[in-house]
Design a protein around this motif. Sequence first.
Motif: not given
Length: 190
Positions: A17-18, A32, A36, A39, A143, A147
């Motif tokens: 997803e990231l 962002h 997400l 998340l 996140a 990431h």
Amino acid sequence: MDEFLHNPEVMERAYKELNEVVGLNNVVEEFHIPKLVYLDAIIKETLRVHPIGPLLLRISSQSCTVGGYSIPKDSTVIVNIWSTQRDPLAWDNPSEFMPERFLGNSEKWNFSGNNFTYIPFGSGRRICAVIPLADRMLRYVLASLLHSFDWKLPKGEIVDRQDIFGIVTKRRTPLVAIPSPRLSDKNLYV
Ligand code: HEM
């Protein structure tokens, strides 16, 4: 982080997803965050199985009956949300870490405290005072950490992952995790 590191399929899905939403050529930015959604489900599931404040305290303002128990006026009542959020009558496989259970039903699963099976920020007049801040910070920090780095556990380490209780929930032994950079350009870390 602990649940993330011990659930490789969750880790894989979160990284996917990231990569799609943020991309390895960028750092996470505020815009962002709403995209997400997996998340978000990881955070909700983490607060279900490891609520930060496991016990809510109240004093009964009048005598009442709850679940067949008489509670006299002025009693101190302790609500164990660590336990209710793992109640098998309310949750399928309650001890399993399954973020998927929170996908696709954001109306039902929020932090408003109105659905008593899920109240990680408490409920009613004394509900946590800073939910919007805590929610935003949790999502942004998690996140960014995920990431920016690949995370690994130290090899061969066997640890006790159980929660211990107090005013806040903690893991019995501190988590040790090893990061390595994953972004395409080292300047993104400056
Ligand atoms: C993920 C982070 C957090 C969680 C899960 C959390 C959870 C909670 C819970 C369960 C309560 C008790 C609610 C009740 O009795 O119904 C509470 C109360 C409170 N929290 Fe938080 N909290 C978080 C972060 C924070 C932060 C960062 C602050 C301050 C900067 C904060 C400030 C407060 C205050 C002031 C209360 C007392 C509210 C009152 O009694 O009126 N919380 N929080």
